[in-house]
Write a protein that holds these residues in place. Structure first.
Motif, PDB file in Angstrom:
ATOM      1  N   ASN A   1     -31.132 -11.384 -13.934  1.00  0.00           N
ATOM      2  CA  ASN A   1     -30.398 -12.248 -14.880  1.00  0.00           C
ATOM      3  C   ASN A   1     -30.765 -11.997 -16.339  1.00  0.00           C
ATOM      4  O   ASN A   1     -30.541 -12.845 -17.202  1.00  0.00           O
ATOM      5  CB  ASN A   1     -30.598 -13.731 -14.557  1.00  0.00           C
ATOM      6  CG  ASN A   1     -29.419 -14.292 -13.787  1.00  0.00           C
ATOM      7  OD1 ASN A   1     -28.413 -13.619 -13.581  1.00  0.00           O
ATOM      8  ND2 ASN A   1     -29.516 -15.531 -13.351  1.00  0.00           N
TER       9      ASN A   1
ATOM     10  N   ASN B   1     -24.705 -11.771 -14.374  1.00  0.00           N
ATOM     11  CA  ASN B   1     -24.968 -13.054 -15.029  1.00  0.00           C
ATOM     12  C   ASN B   1     -23.611 -13.630 -15.443  1.00  0.00           C
ATOM     13  O   ASN B   1     -23.072 -13.316 -16.505  1.00  0.00           O
ATOM     14  CB  ASN B   1     -25.881 -12.850 -16.239  1.00  0.00           C
ATOM     15  CG  ASN B   1     -26.391 -14.176 -16.792  1.00  0.00           C
ATOM     16  OD1 ASN B   1     -25.689 -15.178 -16.774  1.00  0.00           O
ATOM     17  ND2 ASN B   1     -27.617 -14.173 -17.292  1.00  0.00           N
ATOM     18  N   SER B   2     -23.019 -14.457 -14.565  1.00  0.00           N
ATOM     19  CA  SER B   2     -21.651 -14.963 -14.788  1.00  0.00           C
ATOM     20  C   SER B   2     -21.565 -15.780 -16.067  1.00  0.00           C
ATOM     21  O   SER B   2     -20.569 -15.697 -16.800  1.00  0.00           O
ATOM     22  CB  SER B   2     -21.223 -15.811 -13.590  1.00  0.00           C
ATOM     23  OG  SER B   2     -21.293 -15.071 -12.408  1.00  0.00           O
ATOM     24  N   GLU B   3     -22.610 -16.553 -16.359  1.00  0.00           N
ATOM     25  CA  GLU B   3     -22.559 -17.429 -17.536  1.00  0.00           C
ATOM     26  C   GLU B   3     -22.446 -16.605 -18.822  1.00  0.00           C
ATOM     27  O   GLU B   3     -21.642 -16.908 -19.699  1.00  0.00           O
ATOM     28  CB  GLU B   3     -23.807 -18.303 -17.565  1.00  0.00           C
ATOM     29  CG  GLU B   3     -23.805 -19.322 -18.712  1.00  0.00           C
ATOM     30  CD  GLU B   3     -25.038 -20.209 -18.676  1.00  0.00           C
ATOM     31  OE1 GLU B   3     -25.200 -21.026 -19.603  1.00  0.00           O
ATOM     32  OE2 GLU B   3     -25.842 -20.080 -17.726  1.00  0.00           O
ATOM     33  N   ARG B   4     -23.273 -15.527 -18.935  1.00  0.00           N
ATOM     34  CA  ARG B   4     -23.210 -14.686 -20.139  1.00  0.00           C
ATOM     35  C   ARG B   4     -21.849 -14.012 -20.261  1.00  0.00           C
ATOM     36  O   ARG B   4     -21.274 -13.898 -21.341  1.00  0.00           O
ATOM     37  CB  ARG B   4     -24.304 -13.620 -20.090  1.00  0.00           C
ATOM     38  CG  ARG B   4     -25.649 -14.125 -20.560  1.00  0.00           C
ATOM     39  CD  ARG B   4     -26.512 -12.983 -21.093  1.00  0.00           C
ATOM     40  NE  ARG B   4     -27.789 -13.486 -21.537  1.00  0.00           N
ATOM     41  CZ  ARG B   4     -28.911 -13.419 -20.852  1.00  0.00           C
ATOM     42  NH1 ARG B   4     -28.897 -12.867 -19.655  1.00  0.00           N
ATOM     43  NH2 ARG B   4     -30.045 -13.900 -21.320  1.00  0.00           N
TER      44      ARG B   4
ATOM     45  N   GLU C   1     -18.898 -14.971 -19.078  1.00  0.00           N
ATOM     46  CA  GLU C   1     -17.844 -15.918 -19.455  1.00  0.00           C
ATOM     47  C   GLU C   1     -17.995 -16.386 -20.888  1.00  0.00           C
ATOM     48  O   GLU C   1     -17.001 -16.605 -21.590  1.00  0.00           O
ATOM     49  CB  GLU C   1     -17.874 -17.105 -18.498  1.00  0.00           C
ATOM     50  CG  GLU C   1     -17.454 -16.729 -17.071  1.00  0.00           C
ATOM     51  CD  GLU C   1     -17.666 -17.875 -16.081  1.00  0.00           C
ATOM     52  OE1 GLU C   1     -18.187 -18.931 -16.527  1.00  0.00           O
ATOM     53  OE2 GLU C   1     -17.325 -17.711 -14.896  1.00  0.00           O
ATOM     54  N   ASN C   2     -19.251 -16.551 -21.361  1.00  0.00           N
ATOM     55  CA  ASN C   2     -19.459 -16.967 -22.760  1.00  0.00           C
ATOM     56  C   ASN C   2     -18.949 -15.929 -23.752  1.00  0.00           C
ATOM     57  O   ASN C   2     -18.560 -16.275 -24.870  1.00  0.00           O
ATOM     58  CB  ASN C   2     -20.946 -17.232 -23.006  1.00  0.00           C
ATOM     59  CG  ASN C   2     -21.420 -18.504 -22.321  1.00  0.00           C
ATOM     60  OD1 ASN C   2     -20.616 -19.375 -21.983  1.00  0.00           O
ATOM     61  ND2 ASN C   2     -22.715 -18.633 -22.103  1.00  0.00           N
TER      62      ASN C   2
ATOM     63  N   LYS D   1     -17.908 -10.228  -8.156  1.00  0.00           N
ATOM     64  CA  LYS D   1     -18.889 -11.257  -7.827  1.00  0.00           C
ATOM     65  C   LYS D   1     -19.197 -11.277  -6.329  1.00  0.00           C
ATOM     66  O   LYS D   1     -20.294 -11.624  -5.909  1.00  0.00           O
ATOM     67  CB  LYS D   1     -18.354 -12.609  -8.278  1.00  0.00           C
ATOM     68  CG  LYS D   1     -19.405 -13.696  -8.369  1.00  0.00           C
ATOM     69  CD  LYS D   1     -18.841 -14.920  -9.048  1.00  0.00           C
ATOM     70  CE  LYS D   1     -19.917 -15.985  -9.226  1.00  0.00           C
ATOM     71  NZ  LYS D   1     -19.388 -17.180  -9.904  1.00  0.00           N
TER      72      LYS D   1
END
Length: 618
Positions: free
Chosen positions: A147, A165-168, A170-171, A181
């Motif tokens: 991550n 790292n899905s959050e990074r 999408e941000n 995924k």
């Protein structure tokens, strides 16, 4: 004795041949092992490049339609750039050509869509993320912590695994394909086990390499020993015939060892062939991309052939035209020559008659041209009359239509008021909100109809008189006193002339420009407006001279692509929540200026204010 020496010589030759075969077999085996290692490394390098291309194909960029090509950056002196460049010649991403760029320093990274970095070059992952933030760059790393990156790859045997790292992602505004995924490692514990497994595999490979090196050294010592032994035995062969039979048995044993070595070599070769099959399967996808590119190239070739055919046809036409020009020139030369001969042969009387005939013909031609010109002038005059009539009809239609819309609109507004007053308590919150929306919409429509009526009335008055612009602006400042005081607006007015025009329309013109300058600004900006005028054209003659007025402000400015659009009727560049209005003010200004025989335009930079210019003839 001769027969015996021949047998000894033949035995010597066979023995030397067998020993050489043993030496060659040993080196073939060592080279096969090296070749296998090299093949494994090449397959893995190809897989790394395919992984990077597949990641790019499964991520959606916010503005990917604007890219002419897809750019991949490689950080540091990594040989992966060669594999990516080779892959870029065979594959495209989103149907666009791929460019590969190398960066030595993180601060130089820009103008790319994907960045690859390997942990072995000691680049700080957090520093990289801070430098590429909000630049629409996808970071693909190798052998970093779980991550720590956006997409992180790890070596597992002869292939790779990855985690995301899905959050990074999408941000940064990227869109992920579900398959990306689906096959990713989802937890840090799996990642740690995979990392430990990779370390163990690496340790085992290193130990095997050490064992192979030990075996190779032992084989080399054995070969040197056999060489020495062969030398000693060859010296004894000449006098010891009985030992030849013993040597033959040793040679037979050596032959069996050679066969074993060949068997082991075949096993290694079979493993190599299996890996070649894997590489071929990987190449199939590349070949499909190449086939698609070839089809596109064939289409382009067909289009180029059609263009060439058309160019050839045009060249033929140009050739024909040139030939016709040459014929005409030749005919003109012949005519001129004939005229000269005629002039030399005829008498003065014939010359006079010829001159009279030419003059008469010119007179007829001129008369025919005058008749045609008169017909065209009459047609233009009739068209202008018809156009003026249609303009009047359109203005009358707009006036009548907007005037007749007032009655049903007033009825709607009245009934909305009665419903809200008599039955308002019976409605829930949604109903009350709907009534409020309907009431606001009817008010906006009434304002639009009033603006349309006012627009249709503009330009009707043709009774112009002398208007002092200084007095008009002084009275206008008194009318706008409230909004000027509320906004602390600073209005500077230079010396203005007396012009010929409609006082009401000129007043409306200045009012719209000043109101817009105060309205369209940032909330924290104090309005600053400068009004000036200069005379252009011939200073002595009034026919070709005009007054040029300028109204400069420090507002929000207007983008270059909207400079013409803002003068159209009901055109707005902002929502009603930002700035109130009907969007007809500048359309009024344009119609007023054009009805006075002038022009209106603007100079503006977004965020730095605007300057509106308009002219009034002297």
């Amino acid at each position: 004795m001769i027969y015996r020496s021949q047998n000894i010589s033949s035995s010597k030759t066979r023995f030397i041949f067998i020993v050489l075969c043993l030496i060659i077999a040993f080196f073939v085996r060592a080279n096969a092992q090296d070749s296998q290692d090299t093949s494994n490394e090449e397959v893995k390098r190809l897989q790394r490049a395919i992984f990077v291309f597949n990641f790019a194909q499964q991520i959606g960029w916010p503005n990917e339609d604007q890219y002419e090509s897809f750019k991949i950056g490689v950080l540091g002196p990594d040989r992966t750039i060669l594999d990516l460049q080779a892959m870029a010649q065979k594959r495209q991403i989103y149907g666009k050509p791929v460019e590969i760029v190398r960066f030595q320093f993180i601060k130089d990274v820009k103008g790319i869509q994907l960045l690859y970095v390997n942990n072995k070059y000691n680049y700080g992952i957090h520093y990289i993320l801070s430098k590429i933030s909000n630049k629409n760059i996808l970071l693909v790393s190798e052998d970093y912590n779980f991550n720590a990156s956006m997409i992180n790859m790890v070596n597992v045997g002869n292939s790779f695994e990855y985690e995301i790292n899905s959050e990074r992602i999408e941000n940064e505004g990227f869109a992920m394909a579900p398959s990306l995924k689906q096959y990713a490692i989802s937890s840090s514990e799996k990642w740690k086990r995979l990392y430990r497994k990779t370390e163990r595999s690496l340790t085992e490979v290193q130990e095997k390499n050490k064992e192979h090196q030990t075996v190779i050294r032992n084989k080399e010592q054995e070969i040197r020993f056999h060489k020495d032994k062969i030398t000693n035995q060859l010296e004894k062969i000449g006098d010891q015939e009985e030992e030849i039979h013993h040597k033959r048995e040793e040679i037979s044993k050596r032959n069996k060892e050679i066969e074993k070595l060949y068997t082991q070599s075949e096993i290694q070769q079979k493993k190599y062939e299996d890996k070649v099959l894997i590489e071929r399967e990987l190449e199939d996808n590349i070949q499909e991309q190449i086939a698609f590119i070839k089809k596109q190239e064939e289409k382009i070739k067909i289009a180029n052939q059609e263009i060439d055919n058309r160019n050839k046809f045009l060249e033929k036409q140009n050739t024909q035209i040139d030939e016709q020009k040459k014929v005409l020139e030749q005919q003109n030369l012949e005519i001129n020559t004939q005229k000269k001969i005629n002039l030399l042969l005829v008498a003065l009387i014939i010359l006079a008659l010829g001159a009279s005939f030419i003059i008469y013909r010119g007179y007829l031609t001129k008369k025919r041209f005058n008749i045609e010109l008169e017909k065209k002038n009459r047609a233009i005059h009739e068209q202008s009359i018809e156009l003026e009539a249609k303009n009047k009809e359109l203005e009358q239609f707009a006036y009548i239509a907007s005037h007749d819309l007032q009655e049903p609109l007033n009825t709607i507004s009245s009934f909305i008021g009665l419903i809200a007053e008599d039955y308002g308590d019976s409605f829930d919150e949604v109903g009350k909100e709907s009534l409020a929306f309907i009431s606001d919409a009817s008010k906006r429509m009434k304002n639009l109809i009033d603006a349309l009526l006012e627009y249709s009335r503009l330009g009707r008055s043709r009774e112009y008189k002398n208007v002092d612009c200084n007095i008009v602006l002084q009275e206008l400042q008194d009318d706008l006193k409230k909004i000027i005081e509320e906004t602390n607006a600073n209005i500077t007015i230079g010396k203005l002339p007396v012009v010929k025009g409609s006082e009401i329309e000129l007043r409306l013109l200045f009012q719209n420009l000043i109101s817009n300058a105060i309205k369209f600004r940032d909330a924290k900006t104090i309005p600053k407006i400068d009004i000036s005028c200069t005379k252009r054209g011939n200073s002595k003659e009034k026919v070709n001279s005009f007054w040029q007025f300028s109204v400069k402000d420090n507002g929000i400015g207007i983008p270059e692509e909207h400079k013409e659009r803002i003068f159209a009727i009901f055109q707005r560049l902002h929502s009603r929540d930002q700035y109130q209005g009907t969007g007809i003010g500048l359309a009024h200004c344009k119609k007023i200026v054009e009805s006075h025989g002038g022009e209106i335009w603007l100079e503006s930079k977004e965020g730095k204010g605007s300057t509106f210019h308009f002219t009034i003839p002297v």
